[in-house]
Motif scaffolding. Structure first.
Motif, PDB file in Angstrom:
ATOM      1  N   THR A  69      34.989  48.565  38.523  1.00 19.10           N
ATOM      2  CA  THR A  69      34.482  49.453  39.630  1.00 19.10           C
ATOM      3  C   THR A  69      33.207  49.239  40.312  1.00 19.10           C
ATOM      4  N   ALA A  70      32.224  48.746  39.285  1.00 24.25           N
ATOM      5  CA  ALA A  70      30.810  48.234  39.779  1.00 24.25           C
ATOM      6  C   ALA A  70      30.932  46.824  40.658  1.00 24.25           C
ATOM      7  N   LYS A  71      31.671  46.126  39.940  1.00 26.66           N
ATOM      8  CA  LYS A  71      32.247  44.675  40.671  1.00 26.66           C
ATOM      9  C   LYS A  71      32.917  44.966  41.963  1.00 26.66           C
ATOM     10  N   ILE A  72      33.874  45.686  42.198  1.00 28.97           N
ATOM     11  CA  ILE A  72      34.403  46.108  43.358  1.00 28.97           C
ATOM     12  C   ILE A  72      33.288  46.636  44.572  1.00 28.97           C
ATOM     13  N   VAL A  82      50.867  60.935  49.329  1.00 32.47           N
ATOM     14  CA  VAL A  82      49.582  60.148  49.209  1.00 32.47           C
ATOM     15  C   VAL A  82      49.294  59.980  47.621  1.00 32.47           C
ATOM     16  N   HIS A  83      49.046  58.692  47.232  1.00 32.55           N
ATOM     17  CA  HIS A  83      48.847  58.378  45.730  1.00 32.55           C
ATOM     18  C   HIS A  83      47.406  58.596  45.587  1.00 32.55           C
ATOM     19  N   VAL A  84      47.025  59.623  44.680  1.00 33.78           N
ATOM     20  CA  VAL A  84      45.616  59.859  44.346  1.00 33.78           C
ATOM     21  C   VAL A  84      45.612  59.411  42.776  1.00 33.78           C
ATOM     22  N   SER A  85      44.713  58.560  42.523  1.00 34.76           N
ATOM     23  CA  SER A  85      44.431  58.111  41.214  1.00 34.76           C
ATOM     24  C   SER A  85      43.053  58.531  40.606  1.00 34.76           C
ATOM     25  N   TYR A  86      43.061  58.726  39.426  1.00 36.35           N
ATOM     26  CA  TYR A  86      41.592  59.122  38.963  1.00 36.35           C
ATOM     27  C   TYR A  86      40.963  57.684  38.513  1.00 36.35           C
ATOM     28  N   ILE A  87      39.686  57.961  38.612  1.00 36.92           N
ATOM     29  CA  ILE A  87      38.906  56.732  38.601  1.00 36.92           C
ATOM     30  C   ILE A  87      39.142  55.840  37.117  1.00 36.92           C
ATOM     31  N   ASN A  88      39.517  56.685  36.001  1.00 40.22           N
ATOM     32  CA  ASN A  88      39.775  56.083  34.866  1.00 40.22           C
ATOM     33  C   ASN A  88      41.176  55.142  34.753  1.00 40.22           C
ATOM     34  N   SER A  89      41.015  54.038  35.689  1.00 37.78           N
ATOM     35  CA  SER A  89      42.259  53.295  35.994  1.00 37.78           C
ATOM     36  C   SER A  89      41.752  51.981  36.173  1.00 37.78           C
ATOM     37  N   SER A  90      42.667  50.848  36.085  1.00 44.12           N
ATOM     38  CA  SER A  90      42.261  49.424  36.276  1.00 44.12           C
ATOM     39  C   SER A  90      42.082  49.038  37.637  1.00 44.12           C
ATOM     40  N   ALA A  91      41.530  48.064  37.900  1.00 42.95           N
ATOM     41  CA  ALA A  91      41.315  47.507  39.249  1.00 42.95           C
ATOM     42  C   ALA A  91      42.741  47.351  40.052  1.00 42.95           C
ATOM     43  N   ALA A  92      43.788  47.176  39.189  1.00 39.56           N
ATOM     44  CA  ALA A  92      45.137  46.705  39.734  1.00 39.56           C
ATOM     45  C   ALA A  92      45.646  47.928  40.046  1.00 39.56           C
ATOM     46  N   HIS A  93      45.442  49.088  39.357  1.00 46.09           N
ATOM     47  CA  HIS A  93      45.712  50.567  39.557  1.00 46.09           C
ATOM     48  C   HIS A  93      45.266  50.966  40.851  1.00 46.09           C
ATOM     49  N   TYR A 118      37.079  38.054  37.253  1.00 48.60           N
ATOM     50  CA  TYR A 118      38.612  37.493  37.176  1.00 48.60           C
ATOM     51  C   TYR A 118      39.504  38.349  38.155  1.00 48.60           C
ATOM     52  N   LEU A 119      38.631  39.246  38.935  1.00 49.36           N
ATOM     53  CA  LEU A 119      39.432  39.870  39.964  1.00 49.36           C
ATOM     54  C   LEU A 119      39.579  39.101  41.112  1.00 49.36           C
ATOM     55  N   SER A 120      40.614  39.159  42.007  1.00 49.02           N
ATOM     56  CA  SER A 120      40.814  38.284  43.276  1.00 49.02           C
ATOM     57  C   SER A 120      40.368  39.149  44.306  1.00 49.02           C
ATOM     58  N   GLN A 121      39.984  38.362  45.196  1.00 47.49           N
ATOM     59  CA  GLN A 121      39.407  38.993  46.453  1.00 47.49           C
ATOM     60  C   GLN A 121      40.543  39.889  46.969  1.00 47.49           C
ATOM     61  N   ALA A 122      41.593  39.686  46.842  1.00 50.87           N
ATOM     62  CA  ALA A 122      42.477  40.448  47.676  1.00 50.87           C
ATOM     63  C   ALA A 122      42.710  41.996  46.818  1.00 50.87           C
ATOM     64  N   GLU A 123      42.709  41.756  45.554  1.00 53.84           N
ATOM     65  CA  GLU A 123      42.743  43.001  44.469  1.00 53.84           C
ATOM     66  C   GLU A 123      41.606  43.894  44.919  1.00 53.84           C
ATOM     67  N   MET A 124      40.336  43.149  44.914  1.00 53.31           N
ATOM     68  CA  MET A 124      39.113  44.062  44.989  1.00 53.31           C
ATOM     69  C   MET A 124      39.299  44.593  46.349  1.00 53.31           C
ATOM     70  N   ALA A 174      41.735  45.520  48.185  1.00 54.13           N
ATOM     71  CA  ALA A 174      42.773  46.548  48.225  1.00 54.13           C
ATOM     72  C   ALA A 174      42.105  47.859  47.297  1.00 54.13           C
ATOM     73  N   ALA A 175      41.439  47.742  46.102  1.00 54.97           N
ATOM     74  CA  ALA A 175      40.990  48.633  45.322  1.00 54.97           C
ATOM     75  C   ALA A 175      39.654  49.457  46.094  1.00 54.97           C
TER      76      ALA A 175
END
Length: 305
Positions: free
Chosen positions: A53-56, A94-105, A280-286, A288-289
């Motif tokens: 999350t810090a990297k994103i 609406v998909h609400v996700s808890y922050i305790n989740s991976s970047a892909a999540h 290791y996180l792709s630009q597209a994944e970051m 989107a997250a």
């Protein structure tokens, strides 16, 4: 010119690690700090999803996790492919996700929430006429459904630390106390425990509850969360009898094994540039997250400023 290193530590890390940090906090506080940080290097003494999350939020910074093994059961119990199918099966939600989740999540989410702002954000969505699905923590989602009468479909993963708290052990501990006893609990705990609590809230929320407590010093306060925060609570209120809620009869020893991988030696090495680099996180994944995280942070700064 030397690089500026900033060390962040979660409340669940050991006291010695917190003393090495430039900022100690819960997920929301550390996320906000990471976004505004001017650091060249961010050492994140927490778990992997926090460092991601810090990297994103601060992609220009070099983010280092002291120990590669410091993950989270909410991440390991979630198959991202299955999560994608689950989300697609609720196209009008609406998909609400808890922050305790991976970047892909996070990249599959519409909103990210923390335990501090989840109530307000989901209430905000329902006020707008939205339907919500919630992931990954089924205990937190179940409590929200119980408390507010929601009917949110829930993903089924749990925090292996909080899920160990149980009602029978709690009842035994409460009955053994001769003076007045209180329970405060983190919403990752099982619903029967949360139903017994006088206060349910985030890590910072529980700490603030302790700081503001105005009862008698003979009262006993049980805390249903990871034992790291008890250090901060006792530091703030040494006059109070603060105990961790038991996980079974006679045991008050519930620690997150992943948080405790942040040893003094590992953090020192990370401050020197060694450790697991979040590269290791792709630009597209970051990208989107970042969108659902930004929604949360903008909401939080607006409502909690």
């Amino acid at each position: 010119m030397s690089k500026r290193v900033v060390t962040l530590a979660h409340y669940y890390t050991q006291p010695e690690i917190q003393q090495m940090a430039d900022k100690v906090g819960d997920s929301l506080e550390l996320s906000l700090f990471a976004r505004e940080s001017k650091a060249d290097i961010i050492v994140f003494a927490g778990v992997r999803f926090m460092a991601e999350t810090a990297k994103i939020l601060n992609p220009q910074a070099e983010v280092i996790l002291p120990d590669a093994g410091s993950t989270c059961s909410l991440v390991t119990q979630t198959d991202v492919g299955a999560l994608r199918q689950w989300r697609e099966s609720h196209p009008d939600h609406v998909h609400v996700s808890y922050i305790n989740s991976s970047a892909a999540h996070k990249a599959l989410s519409d909103w990210i929430v923390t335990s501090r702002n989840v109530d307000d954000i989901i209430a905000h969505l329902y006020e707008q006429g939205k339907k919500v699905i919630f992931s990954p923590d089924r205990n937190m989602g179940g409590y929200l459904n119980y408390q507010y009468g929601y009917d949110m479909p829930l993903w089924s993963a749990v925090c292996e630390v909080h899920d160990k708290f149980n009602e029978a052990a709690l009842n035994e501990a409460l009955d053994a106390v001769n003076s007045k006893a209180y329970l405060i609990a983190h919403p990752e705990s099982p619903l029967p425990v949360l139903k017994r609590a006088q206060y349910v809230g985030s890590t910072s929320g529980m700490l603030n509850w302790i700081k503001a407590y105005d009862g008698t010093t003979s009262d006993v306060i049980f805390v249903a969360t990871e034992d790291g925060i008890l250090y901060n609570m006792r530091l703030a209120r040494p006059d109070l009898d603060i105990r961790q809620a038991p996980i079974y009869a006679g045991c008050q020893c519930n620690s997150c094994p992943y948080m405790k991988m942040n040893t003094i030696e590992a953090v020192k090495r990370a401050q020197l540039g060694e450790g697991t680099h979040i590269d290791y996180l792709s630009q597209a994944e970051m990208d989107a997250a970042r969108l659902p995280i930004k929604r949360m942070l903008d909401f939080s700064q607006r409502y909690y400023a």
